[in-house]
Design a protein around this motif. Structure first.
Motif, PDB file in Angstrom:
ATOM      1  N   MET A   3     -18.047   9.913  18.523  1.00 34.13           N
ATOM      2  CA  MET A   3     -16.499  10.614  18.165  1.00 34.13           C
ATOM      3  C   MET A   3     -16.209  10.978  20.169  1.00 34.13           C
ATOM      4  SD  MET A   3     -14.650  13.347  15.515  1.00 34.13           S
ATOM      5  CE  MET A   3     -15.528  15.273  16.402  1.00 34.13           C
ATOM      6  N   GLN A   4     -15.191  11.081  20.535  1.00 38.71           N
ATOM      7  CA  GLN A   4     -14.732  11.403  21.568  1.00 38.71           C
ATOM      8  C   GLN A   4     -13.740  12.739  21.261  1.00 38.71           C
ATOM      9  OE1 GLN A   4     -15.061   9.903  24.817  1.00 38.71           O
ATOM     10  NE2 GLN A   4     -16.515   8.845  23.090  1.00 38.71           N
ATOM     11  N   LYS A   5     -14.263  13.517  22.054  1.00 37.73           N
ATOM     12  CA  LYS A   5     -14.235  15.163  21.406  1.00 37.73           C
ATOM     13  C   LYS A   5     -12.401  15.229  22.263  1.00 37.73           C
ATOM     14  CE  LYS A   5     -18.676  16.954  19.418  1.00 37.73           C
ATOM     15  NZ  LYS A   5     -18.586  16.118  19.649  1.00 37.73           N
ATOM     16  N   ASN A   6     -12.312  15.058  23.618  1.00 36.70           N
ATOM     17  CA  ASN A   6     -10.940  14.849  23.339  1.00 36.70           C
ATOM     18  C   ASN A   6     -10.172  14.030  23.613  1.00 36.70           C
ATOM     19  OD1 ASN A   6     -11.270  12.820  25.015  1.00 36.70           O
ATOM     20  ND2 ASN A   6     -10.756  14.105  27.401  1.00 36.70           N
ATOM     21  N   THR A   7     -10.073  12.829  22.509  1.00 38.14           N
ATOM     22  CA  THR A   7      -8.654  12.120  21.911  1.00 38.14           C
ATOM     23  C   THR A   7      -8.127  12.004  20.952  1.00 38.14           C
ATOM     24  OG1 THR A   7     -10.561  10.316  23.228  1.00 38.14           O
ATOM     25  CG2 THR A   7      -8.880   9.163  21.560  1.00 38.14           C
ATOM     26  N   THR A  41      -6.166  16.692  26.863  1.00 41.32           N
ATOM     27  CA  THR A  41      -6.172  15.668  26.184  1.00 41.32           C
ATOM     28  C   THR A  41      -6.016  14.071  26.300  1.00 41.32           C
ATOM     29  OG1 THR A  41      -6.078  17.410  24.545  1.00 41.32           O
ATOM     30  CG2 THR A  41      -5.456  15.204  23.471  1.00 41.32           C
ATOM     31  N   LYS A  42      -6.728  13.087  25.577  1.00 37.38           N
ATOM     32  CA  LYS A  42      -5.674  12.199  25.483  1.00 37.38           C
ATOM     33  C   LYS A  42      -5.421  11.667  24.757  1.00 37.38           C
ATOM     34  CE  LYS A  42      -8.101   7.204  26.134  1.00 37.38           C
ATOM     35  NZ  LYS A  42      -8.854   6.674  25.937  1.00 37.38           N
ATOM     36  N   VAL A  43      -4.108  10.950  24.460  1.00 36.11           N
ATOM     37  CA  VAL A  43      -3.694  10.697  23.385  1.00 36.11           C
ATOM     38  C   VAL A  43      -3.179   8.813  23.403  1.00 36.11           C
ATOM     39  CG1 VAL A  43      -1.267  10.733  21.966  1.00 36.11           C
ATOM     40  CG2 VAL A  43      -2.442  12.439  24.047  1.00 36.11           C
ATOM     41  N   ASN A  57     -16.277   8.394   7.856  1.00 36.70           N
ATOM     42  CA  ASN A  57     -17.615   7.945   7.160  1.00 36.70           C
ATOM     43  C   ASN A  57     -18.160   7.287   8.311  1.00 36.70           C
ATOM     44  OD1 ASN A  57     -17.043   8.561   4.035  1.00 36.70           O
ATOM     45  ND2 ASN A  57     -15.829   7.088   4.242  1.00 36.70           N
ATOM     46  N   THR A  58     -18.296   6.358   9.147  1.00 38.47           N
ATOM     47  CA  THR A  58     -18.916   6.442  10.391  1.00 38.47           C
ATOM     48  C   THR A  58     -19.569   7.028  11.016  1.00 38.47           C
ATOM     49  OG1 THR A  58     -17.379   5.826  12.030  1.00 38.47           O
ATOM     50  CG2 THR A  58     -17.691   4.104  10.307  1.00 38.47           C
ATOM     51  N   LEU A  59     -18.690   8.507  11.399  1.00 42.93           N
ATOM     52  CA  LEU A  59     -19.364  10.357  11.971  1.00 42.93           C
ATOM     53  C   LEU A  59     -20.404  10.734  11.164  1.00 42.93           C
ATOM     54  CD1 LEU A  59     -16.219  11.873  12.451  1.00 42.93           C
ATOM     55  CD2 LEU A  59     -16.125  10.080  13.609  1.00 42.93           C
ATOM     56  N   SER A  60     -21.094  11.013  12.307  1.00 39.26           N
ATOM     57  CA  SER A  60     -22.861  11.996  12.146  1.00 39.26           C
ATOM     58  C   SER A  60     -21.744  12.803  11.071  1.00 39.26           C
ATOM     59  CB  SER A  60     -22.824  12.295  13.759  1.00 39.26           C
ATOM     60  OG  SER A  60     -22.592  13.152  14.616  1.00 39.26           O
ATOM     61  N   GLU A  61     -22.550  13.544  10.802  1.00 38.59           N
ATOM     62  CA  GLU A  61     -22.545  14.469  10.007  1.00 38.59           C
ATOM     63  C   GLU A  61     -22.312  16.166  10.581  1.00 38.59           C
ATOM     64  OE1 GLU A  61     -22.230  14.905   6.212  1.00 38.59           O
ATOM     65  OE2 GLU A  61     -22.941  12.802   6.558  1.00 38.59           O
ATOM     66  N   GLN A  62     -22.335  15.955  11.949  1.00 39.54           N
ATOM     67  CA  GLN A  62     -22.422  17.046  12.527  1.00 39.54           C
ATOM     68  C   GLN A  62     -20.083  16.948  13.239  1.00 39.54           C
ATOM     69  OE1 GLN A  62     -24.295  17.290  16.228  1.00 39.54           O
ATOM     70  NE2 GLN A  62     -23.806  19.953  16.480  1.00 39.54           N
ATOM     71  N   ASP A  63     -20.084  15.979  13.150  1.00 37.62           N
ATOM     72  CA  ASP A  63     -19.082  15.343  13.458  1.00 37.62           C
ATOM     73  C   ASP A  63     -17.699  15.441  12.351  1.00 37.62           C
ATOM     74  OD1 ASP A  63     -19.562  15.394  16.211  1.00 37.62           O
ATOM     75  OD2 ASP A  63     -19.615  13.112  16.341  1.00 37.62           O
ATOM     76  N   LYS A  64     -18.434  15.178  11.795  1.00 36.26           N
ATOM     77  CA  LYS A  64     -17.607  14.581  10.288  1.00 36.26           C
ATOM     78  C   LYS A  64     -16.815  16.344   9.889  1.00 36.26           C
ATOM     79  CE  LYS A  64     -19.455  12.016   7.106  1.00 36.26           C
ATOM     80  NZ  LYS A  64     -19.589  11.206   6.511  1.00 36.26           N
ATOM     81  N   PRO A  65     -17.373  17.478  10.134  1.00 37.16           N
ATOM     82  CA  PRO A  65     -16.060  18.713   9.521  1.00 37.16           C
ATOM     83  C   PRO A  65     -15.444  18.692  11.054  1.00 37.16           C
ATOM     84  CG  PRO A  65     -19.050  19.148   8.999  1.00 37.16           C
ATOM     85  CD  PRO A  65     -18.482  17.733  10.368  1.00 37.16           C
ATOM     86  N   GLN A  66     -15.641  17.958  12.537  1.00 41.34           N
ATOM     87  CA  GLN A  66     -14.501  18.492  13.392  1.00 41.34           C
ATOM     88  C   GLN A  66     -13.988  18.084  13.193  1.00 41.34           C
ATOM     89  OE1 GLN A  66     -15.272  20.797  15.718  1.00 41.34           O
ATOM     90  NE2 GLN A  66     -17.525  21.351  14.472  1.00 41.34           N
ATOM     91  N   PHE A  67     -13.754  16.451  12.430  1.00 42.58           N
ATOM     92  CA  PHE A  67     -12.162  15.356  12.762  1.00 42.58           C
ATOM     93  C   PHE A  67     -11.541  16.696  11.829  1.00 42.58           C
ATOM     94  CE2 PHE A  67     -10.320  12.829  10.650  1.00 42.58           C
ATOM     95  CZ  PHE A  67      -9.316  11.536  11.790  1.00 42.58           C
TER      96      PHE A  67
END
Ligand SMILES: NC(=O)c1ccc[n+]([C@@H]2O[C@H](COP(=O)([O-])OP(=O)(O)OC[C@H]3O[C@@H](n4cnc5c(N)ncnc54)[C@H](O)[C@@H]3O)[C@@H](O)[C@H]2O)c1
Length: 186
Positions: A1-5, A29-31, A119-129
Motif C-alpha cells: 500500500m502506498q501510504k500517501n496515495t 498526498t498523491k491523488v 483483501n490483498t493488503l497485509s494484516e498491518q495495512d488492512k485497518p489503515q485503509f
C-alpha cells in the motif's frame, strides 16, 4: 500500500475539484482522480494542479470494474474518497436512470473493486485503509421549518430519485463494512 496515495472519484466536479486542489496544494498526498467527465465534470477547475506530478487524472467510469481493478493494482492507494455521483435533484426527476447506474451500481462496483484490493493488503495495512463515502443530508428527507434539524439519529427518508439513490449507496457502504469488514466512513 502506498501510504500517501488516495483515489478521489468525481474529482472534476464541484466539490471534488476543490478537495483535490486542497490536497495537492496543502499536503504531500498523491491523488488519482477518477472521473467520467459527465456534463458536471470540468477539468478547468483543476488547471492550477494539472501539471503537478502528484495529480494523476484517469478518465474512467466507476461502473467499469476492469478499469478500476487496473487502477487499484497500479497505484495501491491507502484510501478512496468517493464523491462521483449524479448529484442534481431536478435532473433525477426528469432522468432517473443515470442516478441508479452511477450512484447505486457505480458505488457497488467501486466497493467490490476496493474490497478485492483490500483483501490483498497485509494484516498491518488492512485497518489503515479507508473507503470514505460522501453522502448527503438529502437522504433524511425534508425539514419542516427553520427550527427543524437533522441529527445523527434521524431516520432515512429519501424523497427524490437522487436522494433514494444516495441512500441506497449509503446502505451498500454500511453493508460492505459490516459484512466484509471493509473500513468505511460515511
Ligand atoms: N453539491 C452539494 O451541495 C452536495 C451536498 C451534499 C452532498 N453532495 C455529494 O457530494 C458529492 C460531490 O458533489 P458535487 O456537487 O461536487 O457533484 P458534481 O455533480 O459537481 O460532480 C460530480 C462529478 O462526478 C463525475 N461522475 C459522474 N458520474 C460518474 C461516473 N459514473 N464515473 C466517474 N465519475 C462520474 C462527474 O463527471 C463530475 O465530475 C456527490 O456525491 C454529492 O452527492 C453534494
Amino acid at each position: 500500500m502506498q501510504k500517501n496515495t488516495v483515489f478521489v472519484t468525481g474529482g472534476a466536479g464541484f466539490i471534488g475539484s476543490a478537495l483535490i486542489r486542497h490536497l495537492i496544494e496543502n499536503t504531500d498526498t498523491k491523488v488519482v482522480n477518477i472521473d467520467k467527465l459527465t456534463y458536471a465534470g470540468n477539468l478547468q477547475s483543476l488547471e492550477s494542479v494539472a501539471a503537478n506530478p502528484r495529480h494523476v487524472f484517469s478518465h474512467t467510469d466507476i461502473c467499469d470494474r476492469t478499469a478500476l481493478d487496473a487502477l487499484f493494482a497500479e497505484h495501491r492507494p491507502r484510501g478512496v474518497l468517493h464523491l462521483a455521483a449524479e448529484s442534481h435533484v431536478d435532473r433525477s426527476i426528469t432522468g432517473p436512470a443515470a442516478f441508479i447506474e452511477t450512484n447505486i451500481v457505480g458505488t457497488y462496483t467501486l466497493l467490490e473493486a476496493a474490497r478485492q484490493y483490500w483483501n490483498t493488503l497485509s494484516e498491518q495495512d488492512k485497518p489503515q485503509f479507508r473507503f470514505h463515502h460522501i453522502s448527503t443530508d438529502e437522504v433524511f428527507g425534508d425539514l419542516h421549518g427553520t427550527d427543524d434539524l437533522f441529527t445523527e439519529t434521524t431516520p432515512y427518508a429519501p424523497s427524490s430519485p437522487y436522494s433514494a439513490s444516495k441512500a441506497s449507496s449509503d446502505h451498500l457502504v454500511r453493508a460492505w463494512q459490516r459484512t466484509y469488514g471493509l473500513p468505511a466512513v460515511l
